[in-house]
Design an enzyme around this catalytic site. Structure first.
Site, PDB file in Angstrom:
ATOM      1  N   VAL A  36       0.876  -1.287   0.142  1.00 30.31           N
ATOM      2  CA  VAL A  36      -0.072  -0.022  -0.018  1.00 30.31           C
ATOM      3  C   VAL A  36       0.919   1.125  -0.128  1.00 30.31           C
ATOM      4  O   VAL A  36       1.757   1.166   0.878  1.00 30.31           O
ATOM      5  CB  VAL A  36      -0.861   0.030   1.068  1.00 30.31           C
ATOM      6  N   ASP A 162     -11.309 -11.555   6.689  1.00 33.33           N
ATOM      7  CA  ASP A 162     -10.208 -11.352   7.691  1.00 33.33           C
ATOM      8  C   ASP A 162     -10.270 -10.176   8.321  1.00 33.33           C
ATOM      9  O   ASP A 162      -9.604  -9.316   8.791  1.00 33.33           O
ATOM     10  CB  ASP A 162      -8.827 -10.904   6.780  1.00 33.33           C
TER      11      ASP A 162
END
Length: 919
Positions: A36, A162
Site C-alpha cells: 500500500v 479477515d
C-alpha cells in the site's frame, strides 16, 4: 541482493514514480494481497491510498497456486484469485458507506492490479484500545459502527474474510472504518476443492479451518471474537473503575451465539446481530435508569423523582438559561440595540437573536443528552462531569455575551461577539474530553475550578467586545487562582486568554511568552483542543506580529498534527484560522501563489461549516483580496472585496462597521485601478464609524484618508486626518502602542513634503523606539522607520548621516523578505539615493542606477514615489558636466509633471537641474 524488508517499498514503485494517473508519494505498508502506497491523483486533485496487488499469482510451485491457476476452455491459464479480487474490488467501488473505506477505482497497468482507495488518517482498533482505558459503552458504540460497515458489505454480496483489529481504522473523530478487503470472498463464487485457509488464526471461523464452504457468518464469528477481546480490556461501567477481565453478563449470551461452532447456530445476519445488540443496550439503559444509578451519580445529574414513578428527569437545562437568554433578556437586547438609533440595528438584532436562540437550544439539547446518557447507563459519571464542566464554560460565555449586548456600546461588535461564542460540539466529543486531566477529586477544589472557568469564559467575551484591559486583568487574576488550585488545564485556559489579550494590545513579545506558558500547561493538562488553539494563536503572534516567518511555518506544520489529535469539532474551528494566518504570512512575503492556495482553502472550509452569509466568510474573502492587491492583481482584489462587501451588507446591514472596514479596502482597490471612486467610498465608510466613537478601526480609516489626500498633494487635509488618527490611538491605546508609531510616521511624511524637515525628523525618531519595543530591533516596521529617517536626513543635506541608517534598514528587509521582493527593492532604491548624495562616485552611481531602475519598474505611472526616484536616476546617469540624454530628460520631465500637483517642493530643484543639463 537480499529480499527487501517489509518496511521498504518495492524498487519498481519508488517515490515519484507513477502508476497510471497516480503519482506515488510514499510507502504505507504491506497487506495480505499487496503493498500500500500513499499517492496523488492528479486528475481529481486528491490524495489516495494505492494498493498494488502482488504481481500475477504467487510464485510458481507455491501451495496457493493449486487453488488460483486454472485452464479456461481454450487451454489458456487463468488466475482465478486475481479475477476474483478484481470482481470484488469493483463491487466495493460501487459500495458507499460511512464505516467502510471507499474504493475509487480498480485497474491494471502493465500487468499490475491496483486499487485506488480513500486515504484517511487514524489508528487501528488495536492502537485505539491500547491508547487508554475505554469504557464498555465506548467499545459498544465503536463496534456497532464496525458491524454496520460489515453489514453493508454483506448486503452487496461481499464477505470480508479477515476481520481483525488491525483491519479496523479509528479516525480522529472517533468513526470506525473497516479496511482491507484483500481476503474477501464473493458469496456467489466458489473456487472448488479445498480453499486455502488464509487470515489470522484467532479470528478464523471453524468452518474455514475445516475447509468447508464459508459465507458472511464467518465475518460474524470474527466480529464476536474481536468484540469479546475488546470488552475484556474495558472497564465495566466507565473509565474510573479498575479493569476487570470479564464480559458484561448481558452481552455474554449474544457473543456465545455469534461465535457458535456451527454457522447455522449463529445469527442469520450481521443486521440481526446488531439489532439484538441494540435491544440489549436499551434494556440495560432502562434497568440502570430505574434504580441501578448510584446516589452520587444521581446527585451529579440533579435527578429528581416524580411522586410514585421514580423516573429520572434530565430537563433541568432550560431552567439554567433563565436570565441568560430567555424572552425577557431577548427584549432587553432588542431595546438596547435599537436604542442607539443606528440604521443597521434591525439587522444586527435579528441576526444575534436568531444565533442566540439556536445556541441556547443546542446547549439545552446537549445538557439533556449528557444527562440521559449517564442515566441510561451508556456513559460514566466521570464523563458526565466533564461534559457538564464544558457546558458550564459555554454557559458563562453566553451569560457575559448577553450581559454586554444589553448595553448599546456593544452594537458594533454584536454579530462578531455572538459568532465568536465557542462551539458546543466540543462538549460532546467524549474522546477529547476524556483525554484531559480530570477535575480535582476534592469537591472544594472542583468548585473553585468551575468558578475560575466561568471567570475566564466571561473575560474572553470581554476581549471579543474590545475591553482588552479588563479582559487582561481578569485573566491574570484567574491564572493566579488556577495555579494555586494546581489544575493544569485551567491554567492553560487562563494563560491563553492572557496571551490573546496581550496580542490584541500590541505587545507580541509578551503575548508569545504568555502563550508558551499556557501551551506548557495545556500539554501537561492533556488538553489537545487547547494545545491546538494556542498553537494557532502563536503562528499569528510569531509570524505576523514579529515577522519570524520560518518559526511560524514550522509551528504551523506541528499545529496541523495537533488539530488532527484534537478531533473534528476543534479542527472545524481552528484549521481555517491556521490556514488564514499562514496565508497572510505568505502574502506579506509576496509568496502570492502559496497565499492564494491557503486562503482559498480557508474559504472552502468556512463555507463547509458556516452559513453562507456568515461575516467570518466575508473576512476570509477580504483577506484573500488583500493578497491579490499586494500581488498587483487589482481586478481580482476588487472582485473579492466586493464579495466580502456583499456578504457583510446582507448579513449586517449597509451601515455596519464591518461594512465600513471593507468599504475602506474596496476604495484602496479602486485607487490602484486609477478609478475616481476612492474618496467617496472612504467618506462613506467614515460616516459609518464616526457614529461609533469607540470603534477600533476608525484610526486606520482616517489613516487611509490621510494617505489618499497625501498622494494627491492635499497636505493640509492629510495632516488633519493623520492627526485625528494619532489622537484616537493615543487616547485608546496609550502613548506607547505601536499603532501610535504608525501615525507618527504618517505625519512625519507630511511635514517632510511641506518643508518642515526638523519636525518630520523629530516625529520619526519618536516612532522608532515604539516599534523596537513592540517588535524587536529587526522588524520590517523598524526598517521602514529607519528608511524614513534616512530620507529626511538626505533631503536635509545630511546624506552621510543617513547612510548607516538606510543600510541597516536594507539588512532587516533583506533578511525578512528575501533578495527579490518589492519591499526589498523599495528600501534598496531609497538607500541608493542616500549613498548617491553622500558620495557621488562612479561606483555609487552605477549601484544607484541598478537599484532605482529595478524599483521604478514596479511603480505605476503618475504615482508620487516616481518623483524622487526618477530625479535621482537622472542625477546618477548624468554627472554635473554632461548634458542629459533624451531618455533621461523625458524621465525628469515626467517627474516634474507629477511634482507640480503632488510634490511641489521638488519642482524648483528639478527646474534648476533641467536648466543645467537640457540642450
Amino acid at each position: 541482493m537480499g529480499t527487501p524488508s517489509e518496511g521498504d517499498p518495492p524498487a519498481e514503485l519508488a517515490v515519484g514514480s507513477s502508476l497510471g494517473r497516480y503519482q506515488v508519494r510514499g510507502y504505507l505498508g504491506a497487506g495480505g494481497m499487496g503493498r500500500v502506497f500513499s499517492a496523488y491523483d492528479a486528475e481529481l486533485d486528491r490524495q489516495v491510498a494505492l494498493k498494488v496487488l502482488h504481481a500475477g499469482a504467487e510464485p510458481a510451485g507455491s501451495k496457493i497456486e493449486e487453488f488460483t491457476v486454472r485452464l479456461d476452455a481454450a487451454g489458456e491459464e487463468r488466475n482465478l484469485e486475481r479475477e476474483r479480487i478484481l470482481a470484488e474490488a469493483r463491487a466495493m467501488a460501487r459500495l458507499s458507506h460511512p464505516n467502510l473505506i471507499a474504493v475509487f477505482e480498480v485497474g491494471e497497468v502493465d500487468d499490475r492490479v491496483f486499487l485506488a482507495m480513500e486515504h484517511v488518517a487514524g489508528v487501528t482498533l488495536t492502537e485505539w484500545l491500547a491508547a487508554r482505558p475505554r469504557s464498555t459503552p465506548q467499545v459498544l458504540r465503536l463496534f456497532v459502527e464496525i458491524g454496520r460497515g460489515l453489514a453493508a458489505a454483506h448486503a452487496a454480496g461481499l464477505v470480508h474474510g479477515d476481520v481483525k483489529p488491525s483491519n479496523v481504522l479509528v479516525e480522529p473523530s472517533g468513526r470506525a472504518r473497516v479496511i482491507d478487503f484483500g481476503l474477501a470472498r464473493t458469496v456467489a463464487v466458489s473456487l472448488g476443492g479445498k480453499e486455502p485457509v488464509m487470515g489470522t488464526p484467532r479470528y478464523i471461523a471453524p468452518e474455514r479451518l475445516a475447509h468447508r464452504r464459508a459465507d458472511a457468518r464467518a465475518d460474524q464469528y470474527a466480529f464476536a471474537v474481536m468484540l469479546e477481546d475488546a470488552l475484556r480490556r474495558a472497564p465495566a461501567d466507565g473509565p474510573r473503575r479498575a479493569r476487570v477481565p470479564r464480559v458484561p453478563r448481558y452481552l455474554a449470551r449474544l457473543l456465545a451465539r455469534a461465535r457458535a461452532t456451527e454457522p447455522s447456530d449463529r445469527f442469520p445476519s450481521m443486521e440481526a446481530l446488531l439489532k439484538e445488540l441494540q435491544r440489549l443496550r436499551r434494556r440495560r439503559s432502562r434497568m440502570i435508569g430505574t434504580g441501578l444509578i448510584s446516589a452520587a451519580v444521581g446527585a451529579a445529574l440533579l435527578i429528581g423523582r416524580t411522586s410514585g414513578d421514580a423516573v429520572a428527569r434530565c430537563d433541568g437545562g432550560a431552567a439554567r438559561l433563565a436570565g441568560v437568554w430567555d424572552p425577557s433578556v431577548d427584549a432587553e437586547v432588542k431595546a438596547a440595540l435599537h436604542g442607539v438609533g443606528q440604521s443597521y440595528a434591525d439587522a444586527a438584532y435579528e441576526r444575534v437573536s436568531t444565533q442566540l436562540h439556536r445556541y441556547r437550544d443546542d446547549w439545552v439539547a446537549l445538557y439533556r443528552q449528557a444527562c440521559e446518557a449517564t442515566a441510561g447507563g451508556t456513559q460514566s459519571s466521570e464523563m458526565l462531569d466533564r461534559k457538564m464542566a464544558c457546558l458550564d464554560r459555554r454557559l458563562a460565555g453566553l451569560r457575559q455575551t448577553t450581559t454586554l449586548l444589553r448595553h448599546s456600546e456593544a452594537i458594533s461588535r454584536a454579530s462578531s461577539m455572538v459568532a465568536a461564542l465557542p462551539p458546543l460540539a466540543a462538549c460532546r466529543d467524549a474522546d477529547a474530553l476524556l483525554a484531559v486531566v480530570p477535575l480535582p477529586e476534592d469537591p472544594v477544589k472542583r468548585a473553585a475550578v468551575a468558578e475560575v472557568d466561568r471567570a475566564v469564559a466571561a473575560a474572553e467575551i470581554d476581549r471579543q467586545a474590545g475591553h482588552i484591559e479588563a479582559s487582561l486583568r481578569a485573566g491574570q487574576a484567574a491564572l493566579e487562582r488556577a495555579q494555586a488550585i494546581g489544575h493544569a488545564p485551567l491554567s492553560g485556559r487562563a494563560g491563553a486568554l492572557i496571551g490573546r489579550a496581550l496580542a490584541d494590545s500590541g505587545r507580541p513579545a509578551d503575548a508569545e511568552a504568555a502563550l508558551l506558558d499556557a501551551l506548557d500547561a495545556a500539554v501537561r493538562g492533556r488538553d489537545d483542543a487547547l494545545v491546538a488553539s494556542i498553537e494557532v494563536e502563536l503562528v499569528g503572534v510569531i509570524g505576523l506580529q514579529q515577522n519570524r516567518v520560518e518559526e511560524a511555518r514550522l509551528l504551523g506544520r506541528l499545529t496541523g498534527a495537533a488539530l488532527s489529535r484534537a478531533g473534528a469539532a476543534t479542527d472545524a474551528v481552528e484549521r481555517p484560522r491556521l490556514l488564514a494566518r499562514l496565508g497572510a504570512i505568505a502574502g506579506e512575503h509576496e509568496e502570492f501563489a502559496a497565499a492564494e492556495k491557503l486562503l482559498v482553502e480557508t474559504g472552502v472550509l468556512m463555507r463547509a461549516n458556516l452559513p453562507e452569509d456568515d461575516p467570518r466568510i466575508a473576512r476570509a474573502e477580504d483577506l484573500l483580496a488583500s493578497v491579490y492587491l499586494r500581488a498587483g492583481r487589482y481586478e481580482d482584489a476588487l472582485t473579492h472585496y466586493q464579495i466580502a462587501l456583499s456578504i457583510s451588507e446582507r448579513a449586517l446591514g449597509p451601515d455596519h462597521p464591518q461594512v465600513a472596514d471593507i468599504l475602506n479596502n474596496v476604495a484602496v482597490a479602486y485607487s490602484k485601478l486609477r478609478r475616481p471612486e476612492p474618496a467617496a467610498m472612504y467618506r462613506r465608510a467614515l460616516s459609518i464609524v464616526e457614529k461609533l466613537p469607540e470603534y477600533t478601526s476608525t484610526p486606520a480609516l482616517l489613516n487611509n484618508l490621510g494617505a489618499l489626500e497625501f498622494d494627491d498633494g492635499r497636505f493640509e487635509l492629510a495632516l488633519q486626518y493623520h492627526q485625528r488618527a494619532l489622537d484616537l490611538r493615543r487616547a485608546r491605546l496609550g502613548p506607547s502602542h505601536p499603532d501610535v508609531a504608525r501615525s507618527l510616521n504618517s505625519i512625519a511624511a507630511v511635514y517632510l513634503e511641506t518643508g518642515n524637515a526638523p519636525r518630520a525628523l523629530e516625529l520619526a525618531r519618536q516612532a522608532l523606539p515604539l516599534y523596537e519595543a513592540a517588535y524587536g530591533p529587526n522588524h520590517e516596521r523598524v526598517a521602514n522607520t529607519l528608511a524614513l529617517i534616512g530620507e529626511v536626513l538626505r533631503r536635509s543635506g545630511r546624506a552621510k548621516e543617513a547612510v548607516p541608517l538606510v543600510h541597516r534598514a536594507v539588512a532587516i528587509i533583506e533578511k525578512s523578505f528575501g533578495e527579490d521582493q518589492i519591499d526589498t527593492r523599495w528600501v534598496r532604491a531609497y538607500a541608493a539615493l542616500s549613498a548617491l548624495d553622500a558620495s557621488p562616485t562612479a561606483q555609487t552611481r552605477q549601484h544607484a542606477i541598478a537599484a532605482i531602475e529595478r524599483y521604478v519598474a514596479d511603480l505605476q505611472p503618475g504615482v508620487p514615489d516616481r518623483v524622487p526616484l526618477l530625479f535621482g536616476l537622472a542625477r546618477a546617469k548624468t554627472p554635473s558636466t554632461r548634458r542629459a540624454s533624451e531618455a533621461t530628460l523625458a524621465a525628469v520631465r515626467e517627474a516634474r509633471e507629477i511634482a507640480v500637483t503632488r510634490r511641489p517642493l521638488a519642482v524648483a530643484e528639478i527646474d534648476r537641474w533641467l536648466a543645467a543639463h537640457a540642450p
